[in-house]
Design a protein around this motif. Structure first.
Motif, short mmCIF file in Angstrom:
data_model
loop_
_atom_site.label_atom_id
_atom_site.label_comp_id
_atom_site.label_asym_id
_atom_site.label_seq_id
_atom_site.Cartn_x
_atom_site.Cartn_y
_atom_site.Cartn_z
N ALA A 341 0.42 -1.73 -0.03
CA ALA A 341 -0.49 -0.18 -0.38
C ALA A 341 1.17 1.57 0.33
O ALA A 341 0.49 2.33 0.71
CB ALA A 341 -0.72 -0.17 1.30
N GLN A 342 1.67 1.40 -0.75
CA GLN A 342 2.21 2.66 -0.88
C GLN A 342 1.45 4.04 -1.45
O GLN A 342 1.88 4.89 -1.12
CB GLN A 342 3.67 2.67 -2.05
CG GLN A 342 5.17 1.22 -1.51
CD GLN A 342 5.38 1.84 -1.02
OE1 GLN A 342 5.33 2.11 -0.15
NE2 GLN A 342 6.85 1.21 -0.97
N ILE A 343 0.81 2.95 -2.29
CA ILE A 343 -0.84 4.67 -2.23
C ILE A 343 -1.64 3.98 -2.36
O ILE A 343 -1.50 2.59 -2.20
CB ILE A 343 0.24 4.69 -3.95
CG1 ILE A 343 -0.21 4.54 -4.48
CG2 ILE A 343 0.85 5.44 -3.83
CD1 ILE A 343 0.05 4.61 -6.10
N VAL A 344 -2.68 4.95 -1.57
CA VAL A 344 -4.16 3.91 -1.78
C VAL A 344 -4.86 5.39 -2.37
O VAL A 344 -4.73 6.23 -2.41
CB VAL A 344 -4.66 3.61 -0.30
CG1 VAL A 344 -3.88 2.75 0.66
CG2 VAL A 344 -4.29 5.64 0.40
N PRO A 345 -6.08 4.64 -2.87
CA PRO A 345 -6.83 5.89 -3.26
C PRO A 345 -7.74 6.98 -2.34
O PRO A 345 -8.26 6.89 -1.93
CB PRO A 345 -7.98 4.64 -4.47
CG PRO A 345 -7.61 3.46 -4.26
CD PRO A 345 -6.66 3.33 -3.10
N VAL A 346 -7.52 7.76 -3.16
CA VAL A 346 -8.14 8.88 -2.05
C VAL A 346 -9.98 8.47 -2.71
O VAL A 346 -10.71 8.59 -3.84
CB VAL A 346 -8.44 10.82 -3.28
CG1 VAL A 346 -8.58 11.61 -2.67
CG2 VAL A 346 -6.30 10.67 -3.06
N GLN A 347 -11.04 8.98 -1.53
CA GLN A 347 -12.19 8.23 -1.68
C GLN A 347 -12.53 8.98 -2.40
O GLN A 347 -13.88 8.35 -2.73
CB GLN A 347 -12.66 8.31 0.36
CG GLN A 347 -12.21 7.66 0.88
CD GLN A 347 -12.74 7.70 2.18
OE1 GLN A 347 -14.11 7.58 1.93
NE2 GLN A 347 -11.96 7.39 3.23
N TRP A 348 -12.24 10.45 -2.92
CA TRP A 348 -13.69 11.06 -3.77
C TRP A 348 -14.57 10.70 -4.84
O TRP A 348 -15.68 10.20 -5.35
CB TRP A 348 -13.55 13.04 -4.03
CG TRP A 348 -11.84 12.29 -5.58
CD1 TRP A 348 -10.53 12.20 -5.12
CD2 TRP A 348 -11.82 12.41 -6.23
NE1 TRP A 348 -9.96 12.32 -6.78
CE2 TRP A 348 -11.01 12.66 -7.23
CE3 TRP A 348 -14.33 12.25 -7.66
CZ2 TRP A 348 -10.33 12.64 -8.43
CZ3 TRP A 348 -13.05 13.04 -8.61
CH2 TRP A 348 -12.20 12.29 -9.40
N TRP A 349 -13.54 9.39 -5.52
CA TRP A 349 -13.58 8.78 -7.03
C TRP A 349 -13.93 7.55 -6.70
O TRP A 349 -14.96 7.20 -7.12
CB TRP A 349 -12.73 9.26 -7.79
CG TRP A 349 -11.12 8.43 -7.71
CD1 TRP A 349 -10.02 8.88 -7.09
CD2 TRP A 349 -10.60 6.80 -7.66
NE1 TRP A 349 -9.27 8.23 -6.53
CE2 TRP A 349 -9.33 6.86 -7.36
CE3 TRP A 349 -11.43 5.76 -8.59
CZ2 TRP A 349 -9.17 5.65 -7.92
CZ3 TRP A 349 -10.56 4.92 -8.58
CH2 TRP A 349 -9.00 4.98 -8.63
N VAL A 350 -12.72 6.44 -5.45
CA VAL A 350 -13.17 5.06 -5.53
C VAL A 350 -14.96 4.88 -4.81
O VAL A 350 -15.16 4.15 -4.59
CB VAL A 350 -11.94 4.95 -4.69
CG1 VAL A 350 -11.89 5.12 -3.31
CG2 VAL A 350 -12.06 2.94 -4.90
N ASN A 351 -15.00 5.56 -3.59
CA ASN A 351 -16.04 5.94 -2.96
C ASN A 351 -17.10 6.45 -3.23
O ASN A 351 -18.24 7.33 -3.11
CB ASN A 351 -15.41 6.30 -1.71
CG ASN A 351 -15.70 4.10 -1.07
OD1 ASN A 351 -15.38 3.29 -1.64
ND2 ASN A 351 -15.12 4.38 0.26
N GLY A 352 -17.09 7.26 -4.36
CA GLY A 352 -17.58 8.87 -4.69
C GLY A 352 -19.35 8.48 -5.50
O GLY A 352 -19.42 7.72 -6.54
N ASP A 353 -19.79 9.02 -4.86
CA ASP A 353 -21.87 8.77 -5.68
C ASP A 353 -21.80 9.26 -7.17
O ASP A 353 -21.12 10.38 -7.15
CB ASP A 353 -22.68 9.67 -4.52
CG ASP A 353 -22.43 9.27 -2.60
OD1 ASP A 353 -21.80 8.52 -2.32
OD2 ASP A 353 -23.11 11.01 -1.72
N ASN A 354 -21.72 8.12 -7.28
CA ASN A 354 -22.35 7.96 -8.83
C ASN A 354 -21.08 8.77 -10.07
O ASN A 354 -20.93 8.91 -10.84
CB ASN A 354 -23.01 9.39 -8.94
CG ASN A 354 -24.35 9.76 -8.60
OD1 ASN A 354 -25.03 8.04 -8.47
ND2 ASN A 354 -25.06 11.09 -8.10
N PHE A 355 -19.69 8.29 -8.44
CA PHE A 355 -18.38 8.19 -10.36
C PHE A 355 -18.59 7.25 -11.14
O PHE A 355 -18.81 7.54 -12.11
CB PHE A 355 -17.91 8.18 -9.52
CG PHE A 355 -16.00 8.13 -10.01
CD1 PHE A 355 -15.15 9.74 -10.07
CD2 PHE A 355 -15.11 7.20 -10.59
CE1 PHE A 355 -14.74 9.79 -10.70
CE2 PHE A 355 -14.42 7.45 -11.50
CZ PHE A 355 -13.89 8.73 -11.15
#
Length: 541
Positions: A341-355
């Motif tokens: 896990a050198q990098i992890v997704p930012v929540q706005w897109w990976v858990n974003g509503d309607n992304f």
């Protein structure tokens, strides 16, 4: 692609133009006798050796610690790939590797690890390409076929443009070198970016005209004119030549050789999954697997002559969480192997509503793993679901994981570092998105929407209208389709969106970023050693 023993040593033996490291550290007397350019570049076979060296050097673009004798280049740090993903709109650092944090926190210096190593990697590849081109003009070469000379020149010119692509994205104006520098020089100057881009266009146009057309008639992993056209489309975008970019993308799309994969295929066809996940299963990247979407694939196959090592691709360690640190879990291929896990997704897109649309397979459990169950049969927790908490996410223990980069080999080595799936560098889905980008820039939003919709239709997502075809929608679509495959920094720099989107979406880097971070600094060692002419530093450093 088969590899000839010691093939990459030619690249090692080439001086790193503009680098403070010369060839003396790499070239010994045995190499002078066995594989010196004067001895090697005398026949078609010798140029095949040299060309394979270019493939090897290019493939080492993310090589970390590999000390094998046939490694063409190493960064000598753990996160060269991740340094081009952090400080953008898609990820933050979780493992907090010491070499990566300066690039996330934007505290890197003019002597920082990757600031210097990417410069050296690129100029090493350029120097090797220039050497091959120069020797191809010698009268003593015994060519097997009349077309061999121009073919190897086309290969070298592709890789020269590939290296300058990195340099222009990262540093802006750099020195353009198109010949072997026989005399020691300390008077280099910076060439304007626009001039370099035109040289890249010339190189890629030559490659388009002289590389093979039929991908079924070339050795797996070798270049075709379509790979050159795909990259030419991107370089035209970099140069602001949008109509030319659209035309180049259309040539690839309409070639008849490639298609978006729409049906299950390959090695994992009997396993649960979908067509998108199939593309990222081991052994499914090349055309012989049935994958007609890939245009150019770097060869990294595990334990195979001509393949990769444990160090050449650490994208697994980048994207796969450290689930194995949680009680009840053990390392497993099915969970991605040993990620860090050198990098992890930012929540706005990976858990974003309607992304993602509800029907978008790119958001399926086969492509983004969101459900984690304890897998240690000896644990009382075996089979229990473990929820992703903010604390687990921040530490990199659990998060929605991009399965493109799952890779195990736990049957042989539970802690195996590498990701040895062959690396898809160019695939047709991106070609459509390059066409969309050019069309948006031209104001032709209907063509842009049509191109985007081809990609979305394969994914099961709803179609968009011309009014929705904006550069920001396109950048979101590139996340959905290409996250982790594209170098996100490059995409945002090309579209002029790095500052805006990083400030908007990245909670760590955003507050620290300003306009000058669009470029990295020129390595200080280059400025210090170039005493015969002014070599100005980039603004802000």
């Amino acid at each position: 692609m088969k590899k000839i023993n010691k093939i990459s040593i030619l690249a090692l033996a080439t001086a790193l133009t503009l680098s403070t490291s010369g060839c003396s550290g790499f070239l010994d007397e045995d190499l002078k006798k066995d594989l010196a350019p004067d001895n090697t570049y005398t026949s078609t076979y010798g140029f095949e050796v040299g060309a394979t060296g270019l493939y090897t050097w290019a493939r080492n673009e993310f090589n970390t610690w590999d000390d094998a004798k046939d490694a063409a280049f190493i960064h000598s740090q753990a996160c060269p790939y991740e340094s081009l993903q952090v400080a953008t709109d898609i990820v933050v650092a979780a493992h907090r590797d010491g070499s990566l944090l300066p690039f996330e926190n934007l505290t890197y210096t003019t002597s920082q690890s990757y600031v210097e190593s990417y410069w050296n990697w690129a100029y090493g590849l350029i120097a090797s390409a220039n050497e091959l081109i120069e020797y191809s003009e010698h009268d003593n070469v015994k060519w097997d076929a009349a077309t061999d000379k121009i073919f190897y020149q086309a290969t070298a010119r592709f890789f020269r443009a590939y290296a300058y692509r990195y340099l222009v994205y990262l540093y802006g104006d750099v020195t353009y070198v198109d010949k072997v520098e026989k005399d020691f020089r300390i008077d280099f100057t910076r060439t304007p970016k626009a001039e370099i881009l035109q040289h890249m266009i010339d190189d890629l146009t030559f490659a388009v005209e002289n590389l093979p057309a039929n991908p079924d008639n070339v050795e797996t992993g070798k270049l075709t004119k379509w790979a050159a056209l795909h990259m030419l489309s991107e370089v035209y975008l970099m140069a602001g030549k949008n109509q030319e970019a659209a035309n180049a993308a259309k040539e690839v799309i309409n070639s008849g050789y490639f298609e978006l994969m729409t049906s299950r295929f390959g090695k994992a066809i009997e396993q649960p999954g979908d067509v998108f996940s199939d593309m990222f299963k081991e052994y499914n990247q090349n055309r012989p697997s049935g994958n007609k979407e890939t245009i150019w694939v770097m060869q990294l196959e595990y334990n195979t002559t001509g393949g990769g090592t444990a160090y050449e691709d650490w994208t697994k360690r980048a994207w796969v969480p450290k689930y194995w640190n949680i009680d009840g879990f053990i390392l497993a291929d099915s969970l991605g192997g040993r990620g860090l896990a050198q990098i992890v997704p930012v929540q706005w897109w990976v858990n974003g509503d309607n992304f993602y649309d509800a029907t978008d397979i790119r958001n399926s459990e086969y492509n983004i793993k969101r459900n984690w169950y304890c897998n240690d049969p000896s644990s009382a927790k075996y089979g229990e679901k473990v929820e992703i908490t903010d604390d687990y996410w921040d530490q990199g223990f659990l998060c929605p994981a991009i399965t493109k980069f799952f890779y195990g080999k736990t049957d042989e080595n539970a802690s195996y570092e590498g990701n040895n799936k062959d690396r898809m560098k160019f695939r047709l889905a991106e070609t459509y998105l390059l066409l969309a980008e050019a069309s948006i820039n031209l104001g032709d939003t209907q063509t842009a929407a049509d191109a985007i919709n081809v990609v979305r239709e394969r994914a099961g997502a709803s179609k968009i209208t011309a009014s929705q075809a904006t550069i920001d929608f396109l950048l979101d679509e590139r996340i959905r389709e290409l996250v982790g495959e594209e170098l996100r920094r490059f995409t945002l720099v090309r579209t002029g969106k790095l500052l805006e989107r990083t400030q908007k979406y990245n909670p760590v880097s955003g507050p620290k970023m300003d306009a000058h971070h669009a470029l990295w600094p020129i390595p200080q060692s280059i400025i210090d050693s170039n005493t015969g002419a002014d070599y100005p530093q980039n603004t802000g450093y």
